[in-house]
Design a protein around this motif. Structure first.
Motif, short mmCIF file in Angstrom:
data_model
loop_
_atom_site.label_atom_id
_atom_site.label_comp_id
_atom_site.label_asym_id
_atom_site.label_seq_id
_atom_site.Cartn_x
_atom_site.Cartn_y
_atom_site.Cartn_z
N GLN A 1 0.82 -1.20 0.00
CA GLN A 1 0.00 0.00 0.00
C GLN A 1 0.86 1.26 0.00
OE1 GLN A 1 -3.13 0.44 -0.46
NE2 GLN A 1 -3.14 2.65 -0.07
N ASN A 2 1.98 1.23 0.74
CA ASN A 2 2.89 2.38 0.77
C ASN A 2 3.51 2.63 -0.59
OD1 ASN A 2 2.30 2.75 3.46
ND2 ASN A 2 4.18 1.76 4.22
N CYS B 1 0.92 4.16 -2.79
CA CYS B 1 0.68 5.55 -2.42
C CYS B 1 1.82 6.45 -2.88
CB CYS B 1 0.49 5.64 -0.91
SG CYS B 1 -0.06 7.27 -0.34
N VAL C 1 6.41 6.93 2.54
CA VAL C 1 5.05 6.89 3.08
C VAL C 1 5.00 5.91 4.24
CG1 VAL C 1 2.64 6.33 2.62
CG2 VAL C 1 4.01 7.53 0.89
N GLY D 1 1.97 4.79 6.75
CA GLY D 1 0.58 4.94 7.16
C GLY D 1 -0.08 6.11 6.45
N THR D 2 -0.52 7.09 7.23
CA THR D 2 -1.18 8.27 6.66
C THR D 2 -0.25 9.48 6.60
OG1 THR D 2 -2.02 8.91 8.85
CG2 THR D 2 -3.44 7.52 7.47
N SER D 3 1.05 9.26 6.78
CA SER D 3 2.03 10.35 6.74
C SER D 3 2.99 10.14 5.57
CB SER D 3 2.82 10.41 8.05
OG SER D 3 1.95 10.65 9.15
N GLY E 1 -4.14 14.27 0.97
CA GLY E 1 -5.35 13.62 0.50
C GLY E 1 -5.12 12.52 -0.51
N GLY F 1 -5.14 8.75 0.93
CA GLY F 1 -5.44 8.83 2.36
C GLY F 1 -4.36 9.52 3.19
N ILE F 2 -3.44 10.24 2.56
CA ILE F 2 -2.38 10.94 3.29
C ILE F 2 -2.97 12.14 4.03
CG2 ILE F 2 -0.26 12.29 3.04
CD1 ILE F 2 0.13 9.32 2.72
N GLU F 3 -2.69 12.22 5.33
CA GLU F 3 -3.21 13.29 6.16
C GLU F 3 -2.13 14.27 6.63
OE1 GLU F 3 -5.21 11.40 9.37
OE2 GLU F 3 -6.74 10.44 8.11
N HIS F 4 -0.88 13.83 6.63
CA HIS F 4 0.23 14.67 7.09
C HIS F 4 1.36 14.60 6.06
CE1 HIS F 4 -1.76 14.96 10.99
NE2 HIS F 4 -1.89 13.63 10.98
#
Length: 320
Positions: free
Chosen positions: A222-223, A226, A257, A259-261, A289, A292-295
């Motif tokens: 997944q990373n 992304c 990447v 997780g979400t960072s 975004g 799903g990246i938030e940071h």
């Protein structure tokens, strides 16, 4: 006959200079036109073996107009010298019909012998401000020489030449004639092709790396996915100085990447680069975004070819 040539000269200026407003203004306020009239008298004297008087008339013309045309030079019809201050045309130069010459142009020689040593300018050529054309070369019909260019090799018809030394910037062989307001940069074209090739190689390396056999968790996969999405998104961020996206330009060194960072390493000329904040902000907004990246953290790195740091590592310039 004489008045026909005068009317022809005036019409040529009207066709090539949008600032020309009236015939009276052209007759009294255009030194390029006066220089051409002086040159015709001087050239007639030169061809009839009145060499001293030809040079004297040419000298008077230079004093009054700031344009120096050797009386031996051959100029065609409807030649327009716009502004003209600093224009120098040598003895064996040949200028065709409908040529447009801007200020500071030099048609110079490179030989000391009494031979053909100045350029030949064919019909409908445009010579930009400060262009220097040296030697017995030929500038083909309809060619354009960019401002400040130094041309030492012959130019084919219809080509555009820019730079020092002059390089042919277009049109491409077999392509329709370019219509551009801004002269193209041949070196930027070469660099952009090299960067494109580098980007293709990096894409292949990433594909090979991600296809290596072995167990890989769904999180790792997944990373990877992304990272590719972020890289594709960053291709929409354009470096305003060169007009190339920052991925193809090689400014994005690495994307990590977790997780979400996401952490993005970006290489600029230096951290104090005036575009640093602008590009960093663009990168951060683009990456947020995606997948799903938030940071998003953007690290601006020192360039790897930093000269000062390289000298310090090697001790001194003498050891390099």
């Amino acid at each position: 006959m004489v008045f026909d040539r005068l009317r022809e000269d005036i019409r040529a200026i009207f066709s090539k200079d949008p600032a020309a407003r009236s015939t009276l203004e052209i007759l009294f306020c255009y030194p390029g036109l006066h220089a051409l009239w002086f040159h015709r008298r001087a050239h007639w004297l030169w061809t009839h073996n009145w060499k001293f008087w030809a040079r004297f008339v040419s000298h008077i013309s230079r004093f009054l107009t700031g344009i120096e045309i050797h009386p031996g030079a051959q100029l065609g019809r409807r030649v327009v010298i716009d502004h003209g201050m600093g224009v120098v045309i040598g003895e064996t130069a040949e200028v065709g019909n409908d040529v447009l010459i801007y200020m500071g142009v030099v048609l110079g020689g490179t030989a000391l012998e009494n031979v053909k040593r100045h350029p030949t300018i064919e019909d409908e050529v445009i010579l930009g401000s400060g262009a220097i054309v040296l030697g017995p070369i030929r500038i083909g019909k309809g060619a354009k020489v960019g401002a400040g260019s130094v041309v030492v090799r012959s130019v084919p018809p219809g080509a555009t030449v820019v730079g020092v030394p002059g390089r042919i910037a277009g049109p491409e062989p077999g392509s329709p004639e370019m219509v551009e307001e801004v002269m193209p940069d041949p070196m930027l074209r070469v660099v952009s092709r090299l960067l494109d090739r580098q980007n293709q190689l990096e894409e292949k390396f990433r594909t090979i790396e991600q296809s290596q056999p072995g167990p890989a968790s769904s999180a790792v996969q997944q990373n990877f996915f992304c990272e590719n999405q972020i890289r594709d998104a960053l291709k929409e961020v354009i470096d305003p100085e060169v007009g190339i996206d920052i991925v193809d330009l090689g400014l994005i060194k690495e994307i990590r990447v977790t997780g979400t960072s996401a952490v993005i390493d970006m290489v600029l000329t230096c951290k104090a680069c005036p575009l640093s904040d602008h590009l960093s902000g663009q990168v951060q907004r683009r990456a947020l975004g995606v997948g799903g990246i938030e940071h998003v953290t953007v690290n601006v790195l020192d360039e790897p070819w930093n000269w000062d740091r390289f000298v310090k590592q090697r001790g001194s310039l003498r050891q390099i």
